[in-house]
Structure formats: structure tokens, C-alpha cells
Design an enzyme around this catalytic site. Structure first.
Site, PDB file in Angstrom:
ATOM      1  N   SER A   1       0.858  -1.179   0.000  1.00 39.88           N
ATOM      2  CA  SER A   1       0.000   0.000   0.000  1.00 39.88           C
ATOM      3  C   SER A   1       0.890   1.222   0.000  1.00 39.88           C
ATOM      4  CB  SER A   1      -0.878   0.010   1.256  1.00 39.88           C
ATOM      5  OG  SER A   1      -1.387   1.302   1.491  1.00 39.88           O
TER       6      SER A   1
ATOM      7  N   TYR B   1      -2.197  -0.947  10.310  1.00 41.37           N
ATOM      8  CA  TYR B   1      -2.287  -1.200   8.873  1.00 41.37           C
ATOM      9  C   TYR B   1      -0.980  -0.785   8.199  1.00 41.37           C
ATOM     10  CZ  TYR B   1      -4.095  -0.921   4.087  1.00 41.37           C
ATOM     11  OH  TYR B   1      -4.295  -1.078   2.740  1.00 41.37           O
TER      12      TYR B   1
END
Lengths: 115, 580
Positions: free
Chosen positions: B447, B460
Site C-alpha cells: 500500500s 495497517y
């Protein structure tokens, strides 16, 4: 996919053998669609003349057509000029894929090729 | 049939005399009156020579045999033919094959294999023709120089006939299959055939119609399970290619040329231009269609990135993974989807039916992953690509400073990193052997959060950073057989990223953030127009990395940030430009 018709016969190559096959099918009583594919833009001419009388003759006489448009119309034979079968044949699904890609024809038979 | 090409050193195929366009070229040469050199003393070469001589063009014929057409007509008649042409003023260069043809200032320089060098102002090639059968390779139709047929023109595949000079027809007198290239053949041989053949055709129609209607009455596209026919076809392609390039295959091809005419000149066998030409022609002829090409006919139905690839997509039930799955199908792949949610699996079943292998399981469970491996191997026989697209996020929990130092921190960490990191590592281990067998690829999802702040919550971000590092290390450990790469997307439209169960946040989804807020934030920052980006738009990156096309990257993560990172100062530039 322009046609999904079990009675369609696809002939690859609109030269002497391909057109003879198309005529033969009509004479033999085939009533379904007959589609003849050829990569050339004006297919279906007498090829052997090219290297003989046509080259010897001055002027720009064109090779003789093997079948007139009227003949083809009369026998309901579709000739798709500029369509080769470069996409290949899928036997399982009875498909001939032309070099135009999207134009996949479905037929019971793919037949001869002279290019 | 297509004229066998002679390619010049400059990579240009010389004109022949097979098509209408060739005739125009040859006529233009005749009108100019320049001396013409013909390479090839076969039927075409001699005919063209005669025709041009009748127009008083200066003609030279180069032939590899000592006498023209000797293998066909015998030396006596060949000698007469040669003398006839010489008497009419045709120059002959016989007994020497052409080695190279090079573009020169005013025409071409031709080098023969006996060392002679000739200059030619115009060159035409007439060294024979080849049957066009590349498009049938792999279709299951038997080929051997031409299309192999019985005496009636039937190929080995019911419902497919071949006629004319492409057909290698069984000749009872010779006791073998032979191809005839003379122009009288189609008319004399085939004229006798049609009525009889039509009977066959009608019988085959009835048969084909019956099979289609009874066995697969509802079928609009084929099933994806490899049938015996599929496996046979794959084997045929590889067998055929392997054979053509084996020593025995090359000998056989050479022998065919020997039998038919003179030996093929060495430059035609070996030049790089010839190899490129052949590769292009083979490339253009993709054998057969996959069912996805029928399923998604508008997506480039001929050459696709993932033709003949089997891919497993972890977390393919929604969001990014589902976008990848749809795109992969469109690119010709056969896919399996591994998904934890029963309800998402029901939706997948409704969308894909039996086209996709659906597997229920948890990426953190070795048992589930091993069961998936067994199912994939059972159905497809192999695995070419493993795609990691599963993930959960923090569920919009507050920044660390606002969370009291309790066990909750540990629980969130465990759950997020289990799914987002351990899940990838376990899957890589479980599927490694299968991927090694196919020289396969792994593509994981990192990401933009792995590279810069505020791409997600703390956990995350930690997880995605870990994925990026895992990609580095696994690429090193799995080399050289398996390529391991990643994609680092930024925002995804309709992301179904859920929060951790440990905090009761499993129903918090990333897409719960109002789209307008999300979009507006992005608009002021990013440089590409579609926002938020639909998952399908990231999928081509995965397709490339998963495919055998990628031979140059491993251990890398592609940052698909829509230009987000290419900003030094956060001005309002783009938002102004798009009128927001």
C-alpha cells in the site's frame, strides 16, 4: 460473435479451392450460411495468370475473377474480404476467429485455404 | 499459401508474384524498363522471366540447381528449358544459391554461395511458397507441411476439411500424404469431389447439432476445466514447436524442401530477419480461444496477457481482489478465488458460475491453504501465479496517543498482522513447490501506506510496510524460479477493507468514509483523473507481474499512487484545474 448458427460453414481462403468448395456445397444441397474468409481486399481471382499473360501484357488489365458477384449472390455465398483466420480455430466450440478479432464466426465446418 | 520470403539485409521482404499487389509491383518494374534479377528458377521464376522478356526487359535468373526445374522434369527437359530461355535472351546464373541480398545505392547487391557477386537494379523473388498453417497450430488439426487429410479431404477433426494446395491429401498410389502445388489441382481434383463431400458435411452437421444440443444445451461459453481435448491441444502446441526446432525436425523440414525443389538457401534458414518474421507470424496466430475470450469478447480477444495461466487470488471475494479476478478472466486466465466470507462466495457463484474455482478458507490457516492447493492442482493441474489481495485495516481507530496502553493494542496488532502479513507468508510457503514447477509468480498487495504517513492507521501501516519487506526477502529466497513482486495501491473505490474483529470493528469498512470527503482530499493531492480509483484499474499491474511476460522484475513493489508522492508542496493545483 456475429452469428451462432449450426448450419454455418466457414471456408478459409477465397481462391480456386475455397470457391469450388462453396459451389460444391450449394450443388450438394447445403442450405445454411456459407461464409468465405480471405485476407486480401479483392479476393477470388485467377492467380496463375499473374505470372503469365498479365505480366507480359502492357496496360493494367486485372486478373479474371473466379466468380462474379452475381454468381456469389445467386448462390448466397458471403465473401468477407480482408478477413483472415489468423485468430485460429477452436474445434471444441466450432469457432473460426478472424484477424479482426471480434468477428468470431461459428460454424459446423471450417474448410480449405489457399491464400 | 504464401510466397516464401527472401529478406534483405535491411529486413525487407522482396516482392514475389503471388498476389494482385505483387503484379502491380512487377508491372511498375517492367514499365521502368530497368534490368530485373529473379531469384529462383522454378515455375514462377521462369514464367516471370519469359513474360518480362516479351516486354524486352533485361532479365537475369538465379537458380540454386544446375538446371532449372530439374528435380521435377528430369535433366533432359530441364536442359531444353534452360536453352529455350537462353535463346530468348534470359541470362542464367545457375548452380549457386543466393546467400545475401543487400540494399545498395541503385538497387541491390546479391552474393551467391559460389562467391560471385551480382548487382541488380530490381529484384523479384520466386523461390516457392509455403502453406499457411500457423493459424492451425494447436487447434488439434493434424499438420505435416500442409493440412493432413484422407483421400476425401477430411482432416483428423470431424467437420473440418481441407482442399487445394494447402491439403496434404492421402494418395493411395503413393501410399502416403502428398501436397500438390500446381494450379490445375484445385479444379481437376476438387471438381470431382463436391457432391460427395456435401453428403459428409450434412452428416457432420446433424452430428454436431445433436452433440451441441444434448450434451451442452444451455452452454453459451465453454467450461474452464481442462478437458482431455484442452490438454491434448496444449501438448500438441509444445510438441509441434519442440519438434520443429529439434535436430530431427529441422532435418525433416529440410528434407521436405529437398524433395520439393532445390535446397532452401542458407540465408533463408538462418537470418535474424527470417526468425523475427516467423516469430511475428506465430505470435499473430494464437491457437484457439479460451472461454473468457467469449465471455468478455470486447476485451482484446486475440493476444492476452494471461492466456494459458492459472492464477489463485487470495481474498478475491470483493474490492481489489474481485477487480483483479474479473480482469484476469478478461485477460484469458483460469482462476481460483480463496475467500473467507460465505456470503461473498455466494455472490461470486452467482457472477462466475463454474468458470471460477471458488474456495472457502482463512489465509491464516495452514490447513485451509493446503486444502486450496489440493483443489487447485486437482482442477487445473498446476499454478502459475499466486495473488495476495486479502487484508483488513485498523477500522478507523484513533491515533496511538489516544488509545490507553491496554491489551487492546496487542489484540489489534495480532489480528491485523496475522491476516495482512502472516497470511501472505503462509500462502507463499504452501504454494511454493507448485509455483517452482511452472516458474511462476507471486504478487502481493502492499500500500502507499508502506511508504508515507496517513495511508491508514498505525497497524495497517505496519502491516503494509512488512509486506513490502517480505516481498524483498522472498524474491531473494525464491530466486531464480519464482518471481515475487508487489503492488502498492492508494485509495480504492468501494473497498471492502474491514476493521479487526478483536475490537468489534469488523463491520467498519474503509468505504464507510464518505466518498465525497475521500475524493475531495485526493483531488487536491493527486495527478490522475479517476478518483477514487476502481479496483479494476489496478488489476493490469497485477496481470503483468503475474504473467510470463515479466522476465525482468523481482523483489519490487510498484507504487500505484496516482501521482500522490510526486508532490513537494501541497498546493491546490489539481483541484483548481478540474474545477472543484
Amino acid at each position: 460473435m456475429s452469428s451462432i448458427d449450426e448450419d454455418t460453414i466457414v471456408i478459409v481462403g477465397a481462391s480456386a479451392a475455397g470457391l469450388a468448395a462453396a459451389d460444391g456445397l450449394r450443388e450438394g444441397g447445403h442450405t445454411g450460411r456459407i461464409v468465405v474468409l480471405d485476407t486480401e481486399t479483392e479476393p477470388g481471382y485467377d492467380r496463375p495468370m499473374l505470372s503469365k499473360s498479365l505480366l507480359a501484357a502492357k496496360g493494367d488489365a486485372q486478373p479474371t475473377r473466379l466468380r462474379t458477384p452475381e454468381h456469389l449472390d445467386g448462390k448466397n455465398i458471403e465473401v468477407l474480404a480482408g478477413h483472415g483466420a489468423a485468430g485460429g480455430v477452436d474445434i471444441d466450440r466450432r469457432l473460426v476467429v478472424t484477424n479482426w478479432g471480434g468477428e468470431a464466426l461459428r460454424g459446423s465446418t471450417s474448410s480449405s485455404r489457399r491464400e | 499459401m504464401t510466397a516464401r520470403p527472401i529478406v534483405t539485409a535491411g529486413g525487407v521482404a522482396l516482392p514475389s508474384l503471388r498476389t494482385r499487389a505483387d503484379l502491380d509491383t512487377a508491372r511498375a518494374v517492367a514499365v521502368e524498363g530497368k534490368p530485373v534479377t529473379l531469384i529462383g528458377a522454378g515455375f514462377i521464376g521462369l514464367e516471370v522471366a519469359a513474360a518480362l522478356r516479351s516486354r524486352t526487359v533485361d532479365v537475369t535468373v538465379i537458380g540454386a540447381c544446375a538446371l532449372p526445374l530439374e528435380p521435377f522434369v528430369g535433366s533432359e527437359i530441364a536442359e531444353w528449358l534452360r536453352d529455350l530461355h537462353l535463346a530468348r535472351g534470359v541470362r542464367m546464373e545457375l548452380g549457386a544459391a543466393t546467400t545475401t541480398v543487400t540494399e545498395a545505392n541503385t538497387g541491390y547487391d546479391i552474393v551467391l554461395d559460389n562467391g560471385r557477386e551480382l548487382h541488380a537494379e530490381a529484384v523479384l523473388a520466386g523461390i516457392g511458397s509455403d502453406p499457411v498453417t500457423d493459424w492451425l497450430i494447436g487447434s488439434g488439426i493434424e499438420l505435416d507441411g500442409g493440412v493432413v487429410t484422407d483421400a476425401a479431404g477430411r482432416t483428423n477433426v470431424p467437420g473440418v476439411w481441407a482442399a487445394g494446395d494447402v491439403a496434404a491429401t492421402y494418395d493411395a498410389r503413393a501410399g502416403r500424404h502428398r501436397r500438390f502445388e500446381h494450379w490445375t489441382m484445385p479444379s481437376s481434383r476438387d471438381a470431382r469431389r463436391p457432391p460427395d463431400r456435401s453428403q459428409h458435411l450434412r452428416a457432420v452437421h446433424r452430428c454436431a447439432v445433436r452433440v451441441d444440443r444434448t450434451v451442452r444445451p444451455h452452454c453459451t461459453h465453454a467450461r474452464r476445466t481442462p478437458t482431455r481435448r484442452h490438454r491434448y491441444r496444449r501438448r500438441r502446441i509444445s510438441d509441434h514447436r519442440r519438434f520443429r526446432h529439434s535436430a530431427r525436425g529441422r532435418r525433416r523440414i529440410a528434407r521436405r524442401h529437398d524433395l520439393r525443389s532445390c535446397p532452401r538457401p542458407p540465408h533463408i534458414q538462418e537470418t535474424a530477419a527470417r526468425r523475427r518474421h516467423t516469430r511475428r507470424r506465430l505470435g499473430a496466430a494464437t491457437p484457439g480461444l479460451t472461454s473468457s475470450q467469449l465471455f468478455y469478447p470486447d476485451r482484446n480477444p486475440i493476444m492476452q496477457m494471461l492466456d494459458d495461466h492459472v492464477a489463485l487470488i487470495l481474498g478475491g471475494g470483493s474490492g481489489l481482489g474481485l477487480g483483479i479476478a474479473r480482469h484476469f478472466l478478461g485477460e484469458g486466465a483460469q482462476i481460483a478465488i480463496f475467500e473467507i466470507s460465505e456470503s461473498k462466495l455466494l455472490d461470486l457463484k452467482a457472477e462466475f458460475g463454474d468458470d471460477v474455482l471458488l474456495l472457502q478458507g482463512d489465509v491464516t490457516s495452514i490447513d485451509d491453504l493446503e486444502a486450496a492447493r489440493a483443489a487447485v492442482v486437482d482442477r487445473f493441474g498446476r499454478l502459475d501465479a499466486l495473488i495476495g489481495a486479502q487484508g483488513i485495516f485498523d477500522g478507523n481507530i484513533p491515533p496511538l496517543r489516544d488509545i490507553p496502553p491496554t491489551e487492546r493494542i496487542e489484540k489489534v496488532f495480532d489480528e491485523v498482522l496475522h491476516v495482512d502479513v502472516l497470511g501472505y507468508i503462509l500462502a507463499a510457503r504452501v504454494f511454493l513447490e507448485e509455483l517452482e514447477k511452472t516458474d511462476g509468480a507471486i504478487v502481493f498487495t502492499s500500500s502507499t501506506a508502506a511508504y508515507a504517513a496517513d495511508g491508514g492507521g498505525l497497524f495497517y501501516t505496519a502491516a503494509k510496510g512488512a509486506v513490502r519487506s517480505v516481498i524483498n526477502q522472498l524474491a531473494f529466497e525464491f530466486a531464480p524460479k519464482v518471481r515475487v513482486n508487489g503492488v502498492a495501491p492508494s485509495g480504492i473505490a468501494n473497498s471492502q477493507l474491514q476493521g479487526p474483529r478483536a475490537l468489534g470493528l469488523e463491520n467498519n469498512k474503509q468505504s464507510d468514509i464518505p466518498v465525497e470527503d475521500f475524493t475531495n482530499q485526493f483531488l487536491s493531492l493527486t495527478l490522475t483523473p479517476t478518483l477514487p480509483t476502481p479496483p479494476e484499474e489496478y488489476a493490469p499491474l497485477y496481470a503483468y507481474l503475474a504473467s510470463r511476460n515479466n522476465t525482468t522484475m523481482t523483489g519490487q513493489t510498484i507504487i500505484a499512487d496516482q501521482g500522490l508522492f510526486n508532490r513537494a508542496v501541497i498546493s491546490n493545483g489539481v483541484a483548481d484545474r478540474v474545477g472543484k
